[in-house]
Write a protein that holds these residues in place. Structure first.
Motif, PDB file in Angstrom:
ATOM      1  N   ARG A 227      37.107 -13.040  89.272  1.00  0.00           N
ATOM      2  CA  ARG A 227      37.465 -14.453  89.369  1.00  0.00           C
ATOM      3  C   ARG A 227      36.223 -15.329  89.325  1.00  0.00           C
ATOM      4  NH1 ARG A 227      41.718 -15.737  94.029  1.00  0.00           N
ATOM      5  NH2 ARG A 227      41.460 -17.777  93.029  1.00  0.00           N
ATOM      6  N   TRP A 228      35.147 -14.852  89.899  1.00  0.00           N
ATOM      7  CA  TRP A 228      33.884 -15.595  89.853  1.00  0.00           C
ATOM      8  C   TRP A 228      33.412 -15.742  88.410  1.00  0.00           C
ATOM      9  CZ3 TRP A 228      28.786 -13.785  88.649  1.00  0.00           C
ATOM     10  CH2 TRP A 228      27.761 -14.702  88.934  1.00  0.00           C
ATOM     11  N   LEU A 229      33.484 -14.653  87.634  1.00  0.00           N
ATOM     12  CA  LEU A 229      33.102 -14.723  86.230  1.00  0.00           C
ATOM     13  C   LEU A 229      33.999 -15.688  85.456  1.00  0.00           C
ATOM     14  CD1 LEU A 229      32.262 -11.111  84.980  1.00  0.00           C
ATOM     15  CD2 LEU A 229      30.701 -13.034  85.257  1.00  0.00           C
ATOM     16  N   LYS A 230      35.288 -15.631  85.737  1.00  0.00           N
ATOM     17  CA  LYS A 230      36.218 -16.527  85.060  1.00  0.00           C
ATOM     18  C   LYS A 230      35.888 -17.975  85.382  1.00  0.00           C
ATOM     19  CE  LYS A 230      41.157 -17.441  84.438  1.00  0.00           C
ATOM     20  NZ  LYS A 230      42.546 -17.042  84.836  1.00  0.00           N
ATOM     21  N   ARG A 231      35.497 -18.232  86.638  1.00  0.00           N
ATOM     22  CA  ARG A 231      35.133 -19.592  87.023  1.00  0.00           C
ATOM     23  C   ARG A 231      33.885 -20.050  86.272  1.00  0.00           C
ATOM     24  NH1 ARG A 231      35.342 -18.751  92.224  1.00  0.00           N
ATOM     25  NH2 ARG A 231      33.241 -19.150  92.940  1.00  0.00           N
ATOM     26  N   ALA A 232      32.907 -19.155  86.113  1.00  0.00           N
ATOM     27  CA  ALA A 232      31.700 -19.496  85.367  1.00  0.00           C
ATOM     28  C   ALA A 232      32.055 -19.864  83.926  1.00  0.00           C
ATOM     29  CB  ALA A 232      30.726 -18.318  85.387  1.00  0.00           C
ATOM     30  N   ASN A 233      32.957 -19.087  83.330  1.00  0.00           N
ATOM     31  CA  ASN A 233      33.392 -19.352  81.961  1.00  0.00           C
ATOM     32  C   ASN A 233      34.057 -20.722  81.856  1.00  0.00           C
ATOM     33  OD1 ASN A 233      35.440 -19.136  79.607  1.00  0.00           O
ATOM     34  ND2 ASN A 233      34.117 -17.366  79.285  1.00  0.00           N
ATOM     35  N   ARG A 234      34.901 -21.039  82.843  1.00  0.00           N
ATOM     36  CA  ARG A 234      35.600 -22.319  82.832  1.00  0.00           C
ATOM     37  C   ARG A 234      34.625 -23.484  82.999  1.00  0.00           C
ATOM     38  NH1 ARG A 234      40.908 -23.031  83.919  1.00  0.00           N
ATOM     39  NH2 ARG A 234      40.500 -24.546  85.568  1.00  0.00           N
ATOM     40  N   TYR A 235      33.607 -23.297  83.804  1.00  0.00           N
ATOM     41  CA  TYR A 235      32.609 -24.357  83.952  1.00  0.00           C
ATOM     42  C   TYR A 235      31.917 -24.620  82.617  1.00  0.00           C
ATOM     43  CZ  TYR A 235      32.623 -25.401  88.943  1.00  0.00           C
ATOM     44  OH  TYR A 235      32.962 -25.859  90.195  1.00  0.00           O
ATOM     45  N   GLY A 236      31.596 -23.553  81.885  1.00  0.00           N
ATOM     46  CA  GLY A 236      30.993 -23.754  80.575  1.00  0.00           C
ATOM     47  C   GLY A 236      31.903 -24.517  79.636  1.00  0.00           C
ATOM     48  N   MET A 237      33.193 -24.201  79.679  1.00  0.00           N
ATOM     49  CA  MET A 237      34.169 -24.883  78.836  1.00  0.00           C
ATOM     50  C   MET A 237      34.274 -26.366  79.187  1.00  0.00           C
ATOM     51  SD  MET A 237      37.272 -22.099  78.808  1.00  0.00           S
ATOM     52  CE  MET A 237      38.394 -23.341  78.138  1.00  0.00           C
ATOM     53  N   PHE A 238      34.476 -26.633  80.466  1.00  0.00           N
ATOM     54  CA  PHE A 238      34.743 -28.020  80.854  1.00  0.00           C
ATOM     55  C   PHE A 238      33.481 -28.872  80.896  1.00  0.00           C
ATOM     56  CE2 PHE A 238      38.739 -26.100  82.314  1.00  0.00           C
ATOM     57  CZ  PHE A 238      39.630 -26.984  81.712  1.00  0.00           C
ATOM     58  N   ASP A 239      32.311 -28.259  81.108  1.00  0.00           N
ATOM     59  CA  ASP A 239      31.079 -29.034  81.006  1.00  0.00           C
ATOM     60  C   ASP A 239      30.872 -29.523  79.576  1.00  0.00           C
ATOM     61  OD1 ASP A 239      30.557 -28.805  83.657  1.00  0.00           O
ATOM     62  OD2 ASP A 239      28.796 -27.517  83.471  1.00  0.00           O
ATOM     63  N   THR A 240      31.408 -28.784  78.616  1.00  0.00           N
ATOM     64  CA  THR A 240      31.348 -29.248  77.229  1.00  0.00           C
ATOM     65  C   THR A 240      32.128 -30.550  77.079  1.00  0.00           C
ATOM     66  OG1 THR A 240      31.138 -26.984  76.403  1.00  0.00           O
ATOM     67  CG2 THR A 240      31.886 -28.656  74.835  1.00  0.00           C
ATOM     68  N   HIS A 241      33.294 -30.635  77.724  1.00  0.00           N
ATOM     69  CA  HIS A 241      34.081 -31.872  77.688  1.00  0.00           C
ATOM     70  C   HIS A 241      33.316 -33.023  78.357  1.00  0.00           C
ATOM     71  CE1 HIS A 241      38.037 -30.276  76.311  1.00  0.00           C
ATOM     72  NE2 HIS A 241      37.559 -29.141  76.809  1.00  0.00           N
ATOM     73  N   VAL A 242      32.679 -32.711  79.491  1.00  0.00           N
ATOM     74  CA  VAL A 242      31.931 -33.746  80.212  1.00  0.00           C
ATOM     75  C   VAL A 242      30.770 -34.244  79.354  1.00  0.00           C
ATOM     76  CG1 VAL A 242      30.556 -34.249  82.257  1.00  0.00           C
ATOM     77  CG2 VAL A 242      32.587 -32.799  82.460  1.00  0.00           C
ATOM     78  N   ALA A 243      30.078 -33.320  78.683  1.00  0.00           N
ATOM     79  CA  ALA A 243      28.945 -33.708  77.838  1.00  0.00           C
ATOM     80  C   ALA A 243      29.392 -34.603  76.689  1.00  0.00           C
ATOM     81  CB  ALA A 243      28.247 -32.464  77.304  1.00  0.00           C
ATOM     82  N   ARG A 244      30.583 -34.348  76.167  1.00  0.00           N
ATOM     83  CA  ARG A 244      31.087 -35.190  75.078  1.00  0.00           C
ATOM     84  C   ARG A 244      31.424 -36.587  75.573  1.00  0.00           C
ATOM     85  NH1 ARG A 244      34.993 -30.368  72.806  1.00  0.00           N
ATOM     86  NH2 ARG A 244      33.372 -29.209  71.661  1.00  0.00           N
ATOM     87  N   LYS A 245      31.875 -36.679  76.816  1.00  0.00           N
ATOM     88  CA  LYS A 245      32.178 -38.000  77.391  1.00  0.00           C
ATOM     89  C   LYS A 245      30.905 -38.764  77.730  1.00  0.00           C
ATOM     90  CE  LYS A 245      35.455 -38.772  80.288  1.00  0.00           C
ATOM     91  NZ  LYS A 245      36.361 -38.757  81.470  1.00  0.00           N
ATOM     92  N   HIS A 246      29.836 -38.020  78.064  1.00  0.00           N
ATOM     93  CA  HIS A 246      28.598 -38.654  78.508  1.00  0.00           C
ATOM     94  C   HIS A 246      27.401 -38.068  77.749  1.00  0.00           C
ATOM     95  CE1 HIS A 246      30.824 -40.514  81.802  1.00  0.00           C
ATOM     96  NE2 HIS A 246      31.366 -39.335  82.034  1.00  0.00           N
ATOM     97  N   PRO A 247      27.314 -38.327  76.452  1.00  0.00           N
ATOM     98  CA  PRO A 247      26.228 -37.754  75.659  1.00  0.00           C
ATOM     99  C   PRO A 247      24.849 -38.256  76.060  1.00  0.00           C
ATOM    100  CG  PRO A 247      27.413 -39.428  74.395  1.00  0.00           C
ATOM    101  CD  PRO A 247      28.210 -39.177  75.639  1.00  0.00           C
ATOM    102  N   ASP A 248      24.791 -39.345  76.822  1.00  0.00           N
ATOM    103  CA  ASP A 248      23.519 -39.912  77.242  1.00  0.00           C
ATOM    104  C   ASP A 248      22.961 -39.255  78.498  1.00  0.00           C
ATOM    105  OD1 ASP A 248      25.820 -41.017  78.472  1.00  0.00           O
ATOM    106  OD2 ASP A 248      24.639 -42.677  79.277  1.00  0.00           O
ATOM    107  N   VAL A 249      23.685 -38.309  79.086  1.00  0.00           N
ATOM    108  CA  VAL A 249      23.240 -37.668  80.331  1.00  0.00           C
ATOM    109  C   VAL A 249      22.983 -36.187  80.067  1.00  0.00           C
ATOM    110  CG1 VAL A 249      23.769 -37.216  82.762  1.00  0.00           C
ATOM    111  CG2 VAL A 249      24.614 -39.314  81.671  1.00  0.00           C
ATOM    112  N   ARG A 250      21.747 -35.826  79.929  1.00  0.00           N
ATOM    113  CA  ARG A 250      21.389 -34.447  79.606  1.00  0.00           C
ATOM    114  C   ARG A 250      21.848 -33.453  80.678  1.00  0.00           C
ATOM    115  NH1 ARG A 250      15.227 -33.856  77.278  1.00  0.00           N
ATOM    116  NH2 ARG A 250      15.671 -34.377  75.095  1.00  0.00           N
ATOM    117  N   GLY A 251      21.820 -33.896  81.914  1.00  0.00           N
ATOM    118  CA  GLY A 251      22.091 -32.996  83.018  1.00  0.00           C
ATOM    119  C   GLY A 251      23.499 -32.450  83.076  1.00  0.00           C
ATOM    120  N   VAL A 252      24.410 -32.939  82.246  1.00  0.00           N
ATOM    121  CA  VAL A 252      25.773 -32.401  82.229  1.00  0.00           C
ATOM    122  C   VAL A 252      26.041 -31.571  80.974  1.00  0.00           C
ATOM    123  CG1 VAL A 252      26.644 -34.306  83.629  1.00  0.00           C
ATOM    124  CG2 VAL A 252      26.761 -34.481  81.130  1.00  0.00           C
TER     125      VAL A 252
END
Length: 342
Positions: A227-252
């Motif tokens: 489950r921990w690995l699955k959570r890591a995978n999901r963070y990678g997926m959804f951080d991609t969505h966050v980065a698309r919403k905020h392309p000016d913020v490198r930290g996401v």
């Protein structure tokens, strides 16, 4: 005490819960011992579709609590939706969000309020300290505690500044008006909704404050490595969505790992991007090495290995969401063209 028995509180504590009746009951009991007068705060619990509903037992408990307790119930929709419902139901000017598995000291609420002087628009990040029993938890959970400690030490350094992408929902308070003003949690995000909210709050003019004195104790009932690995995978997926919403913020941007991670780990991360499935055996080998180091008392090496394993699975999620090499190139360019390293 029912909500109608109290005047409008200054502070509302919002807690989402799911299948953790003993833990939420423990937290509500600790909130009953606060030095802040009970008429100055309320607690809103949102049951996110627990298999065994908690409303009846918590309503019964509420009759003996000194503060106003409200229990909301919804079909399972995730933590972001539950917390959002709780904030909208809150009556206080200041909203404090914490988790059902946290423990708090008697002056916890007073300390949070002290960081919200009149006229301020602060987002207060309280420290998350590990429960003493964390030593009995799996390596990956102790690694999380280590990350929380490292971030707290960095933000406690004189001159350090907290930013929106530091926001976490385990221990944070903000003005309800600011939360509503930016639209609240993005309920379409299955992970990282806290960071994304923080970015919008900062863009809206809120100042982020790290408060080491307003701390919680965090234990964990997470014991599944899968489950921990699955959570890591999901963070990678959804951080991609966050980065698309905020392309000016490198930290996401999830692809920051290829540039900001220890150089020794980068070949493993790059190999995962090139051959995500073929490197799963390699991921398992790194985790086995980390566990071996942990048994030998080599904590630093164990945490380093765990960090690499997390990063590999995280980038698998980001790669999948990017949709192929063209998408990966687009996301990497977005990182390189982004703003500061927040």
């Amino acid at each position: 005490m029912t909500p109608s028995d109290a005047s409008t509180p200054r502070l509302s504590v919002v807690v989402a819960t799911y299948n953790r009746l003993p833990l939420i009951t423990r937290l509500l009991g600790q909130l009953a011992q606060q030095t802040l007068p009970p008429e100055r705060y309320e607690v809103v619990v949102v049951d996110d579709g627990s298999k065994e509903p908690v409303k009846a037992p918590l309503d019964a408990l509420g009759e003996s609590l000194p503060y106003a307790l409200r229990v909301e119930v919804q079909a399972n929709a995730g933590a972001a939706a539950a917390r959002h419902r709780g904030v909208l139901a809150a009556r206080g000017d200041i909203v404090l969000v914490t988790d059902d598995d946290m423990q708090v000291e008697k002056d916890f609420l007073e300390r949070h309020l002290a960081h919200h002087p009149e006229g301020s628009r602060h987002v207060v990040l309280g420290r998350i300290r590990p429960d003493p029993s964390i030593g009995d938890m799996p390596l990956f959970e102790r690694w999380y505690a280590y990350l929380n400690h490292r971030m707290a030490e960095e933000l406690s350094t004189p001159g350090a500044r907290a930013h929106g992408n530091h926001l976490y929902t385990g221990n944070v308070s903000f003005h309800r008006e600011d939360y509503v003003g930016v639209g609240g949690f993005d309920k379409s995000l299955g992970q990282s909704e806290d960071v994304e909210l923080g970015v919008r709050l900062e863009k809206a003019g809120c100042a982020f404050v790290f408060a080491s004195d307003a701390h919680v104790l965090h234990g964990s009932d997470h014991v599944s490595f899968e489950r921990w690995l699955k959570r890591a995978n999901r963070y990678g997926m959804f951080d991609t969505h966050v980065a698309r919403k905020h392309p000016d913020v490198r930290g996401v941007n999830p692809w920051r790992l290829l540039f900001e991670t220890n150089p020794l780990a980068r070949p493993l991360l790059a190999a995962t991007v090139v051959a995500p499935e073929a490197t799963r055996v390699l991921t398992g080998a790194v985790m086995s090495a980390a566990k071996a180091a942990d048994k030998l008392g080599l904590e630093k090496a164990a945490f380093a290995g765990t960090s690499v394993v997390y990063g590999m699975e995280y980038l698998r999620g980001a790669r999948n969401e990017a949709g192929g090499w063209t998408g990966i190139a687009r996301e990497v360019v977005r990182y390189l063209q982004g703003g500061g390293n927040r």
